[in-house]
Scaffold this motif. Structure first.
Motif, short mmCIF file in Angstrom:
data_model
loop_
_atom_site.label_atom_id
_atom_site.label_comp_id
_atom_site.label_asym_id
_atom_site.label_seq_id
_atom_site.Cartn_x
_atom_site.Cartn_y
_atom_site.Cartn_z
N THR A 81 -53.29 35.13 -45.86
CA THR A 81 -52.13 36.01 -46.02
C THR A 81 -50.97 35.54 -45.14
OG1 THR A 81 -53.56 37.89 -46.54
CG2 THR A 81 -51.31 38.38 -45.83
N VAL A 108 -55.41 33.91 -53.88
CA VAL A 108 -56.02 34.33 -52.61
C VAL A 108 -57.22 35.23 -52.88
CG1 VAL A 108 -55.67 35.62 -50.48
CG2 VAL A 108 -53.91 34.04 -51.29
N TYR A 114 -44.27 33.34 -54.82
CA TYR A 114 -45.57 33.81 -54.31
C TYR A 114 -46.73 33.02 -54.91
CZ TYR A 114 -49.74 36.52 -53.49
OH TYR A 114 -51.00 36.89 -53.12
N HIS A 148 -44.98 30.58 -46.28
CA HIS A 148 -44.40 29.80 -47.38
C HIS A 148 -43.33 30.60 -48.12
CE1 HIS A 148 -46.80 26.27 -46.96
NE2 HIS A 148 -47.96 26.89 -47.18
N THR A 149 -43.59 31.88 -48.35
CA THR A 149 -42.60 32.69 -49.08
C THR A 149 -41.32 32.87 -48.27
OG1 THR A 149 -43.67 34.71 -48.25
CG2 THR A 149 -44.34 33.92 -50.43
N ALA A 166 -51.49 27.80 -49.93
CA ALA A 166 -52.32 28.32 -48.84
C ALA A 166 -53.79 28.03 -49.08
CB ALA A 166 -52.09 29.83 -48.69
N ALA A 223 -46.94 29.71 -53.43
CA ALA A 223 -47.30 29.84 -52.01
C ALA A 223 -48.79 30.12 -51.84
CB ALA A 223 -46.47 30.95 -51.37
N ALA A 224 -49.32 30.98 -52.72
CA ALA A 224 -50.75 31.29 -52.64
C ALA A 224 -51.59 30.05 -52.95
CB ALA A 224 -51.09 32.42 -53.61
N THR A 255 -50.44 32.52 -44.06
CA THR A 255 -49.93 31.25 -44.59
C THR A 255 -49.05 31.48 -45.81
OG1 THR A 255 -51.94 30.13 -43.81
CG2 THR A 255 -50.58 28.96 -45.42
N VAL A 256 -49.46 32.39 -46.69
CA VAL A 256 -48.66 32.71 -47.86
C VAL A 256 -47.31 33.28 -47.44
CG1 VAL A 256 -48.47 34.23 -49.87
CG2 VAL A 256 -50.62 33.05 -49.39
N GLU A 257 -47.32 34.18 -46.46
CA GLU A 257 -46.06 34.77 -45.99
C GLU A 257 -45.15 33.72 -45.39
OE1 GLU A 257 -47.19 37.81 -43.29
OE2 GLU A 257 -47.78 39.25 -44.86
N ASP A 264 -55.09 36.48 -58.85
CA ASP A 264 -54.39 36.07 -57.63
C ASP A 264 -55.20 34.98 -56.95
OD1 ASP A 264 -52.31 36.76 -55.44
OD2 ASP A 264 -54.24 36.72 -54.40
#
Length: 223
Positions: free
Chosen positions: A43, A13, A56, A49-50, A63, A59-60, A45-47, A11
């Motif tokens: 986290t 992140v 995901y 983008h998603t 971020a 997005a990760a 920032t990823v949310e 992952d």
């Protein structure tokens, strides 16, 4: 997370946080708080983008790119941790050394043995000299890394100077412990002398650990 051929990929992140954690050194609580803040920011920032429909994994990666690579973040993060460790070492020296001086002074003034009085006096003088230098350095460290740090840059060599002040204090404590071990059997108030030696050993361990960590931090590159 897995790829099309069934192999798993780390992952982004989690890999980013692990790289930062391995590269940073400093007080455990301060480091944990810093890592948690970065993790929370990634986290969020990823949310974000998603929610916009980005997958995901992408997005990760976005971020992590927005936050910067570990190599880009480490210098500024390490600077904060080095300042935190410097303050911790400065506090440990300024709190323990005066306390030990008071202990040696009490033994010196209450002892009835000539050897004990001479030894306690010598130890007290040595620790007083260390305390004078260490207190000045610690005061400068606390001042320059506190409110003044917002206006003035912390002197580059101050963390290392504070670390060596702590190391010097530890050497004085070792001298004190050896002196007490030699004199204790001859003292009429040997229980007090033995207790003072035990307290010295305990405080020595605390200051030595902090000074060692401060030396390590002081040698790391900061931004």
């Amino acid at each position: 997370m897995s790829t099309g051929n069934g192999a798993s990929t780390p992952d982004p992140v989690a890999a980013h946080i692990a790289a930062l954690s391995d590269a940073l050194h400093g007080p455990l609580r301060a480091k944990s708080r810093m890592i948690q803040e970065i993790r929370d920011g990634l986290t969020d920032t990823v949310e974000a983008h998603t929610r916009d429909g980005v997958p995901y994994e992408q997005a990760a990666l976005l971020a992590v790119r927005e936050f910067g690579t570990p190599e880009e973040l480490v210098p500024s993060c390490q600077r904060e941790l080095t300042i935190a460790q410097t303050r911790r070492t400065a506090l440990s020296v300024t709190l323990t050394v005066p306390f030990l001086i008071a202990c040696w002074h009490l033994i010196w003034t209450s002892g009835q043995d000539w050897q004990l009085q001479q030894t306690a006096q010598l130890v007290a003088v040595q620790l007083a000299a260390v305390a004078a230098v260490a207190t000045l350095l610690a005061g400068a460290a606390l001042a320059s890394t506190g409110a003044l740090a917002r206006r003035l840059r912390t002197p580059q060599r101050l963390p290392l100077a504070v670390a060596w002040a702590g190391t010097t204090a530890c050497v004085a404590m070792v001298v004190a412990m050896v002196a007490l071990a030699v004199v204790s059997p001859l003292a009429t108030n040997w229980p007090v002398v033995t207790l003072a030696a035990m307290v010295t050993a305990l405080l020595h361990g605390m200051v030595a650990s902090s000074a060692r960590a401060c030396r390590r931090c002081a040698r790391l590159p900061v931004g």
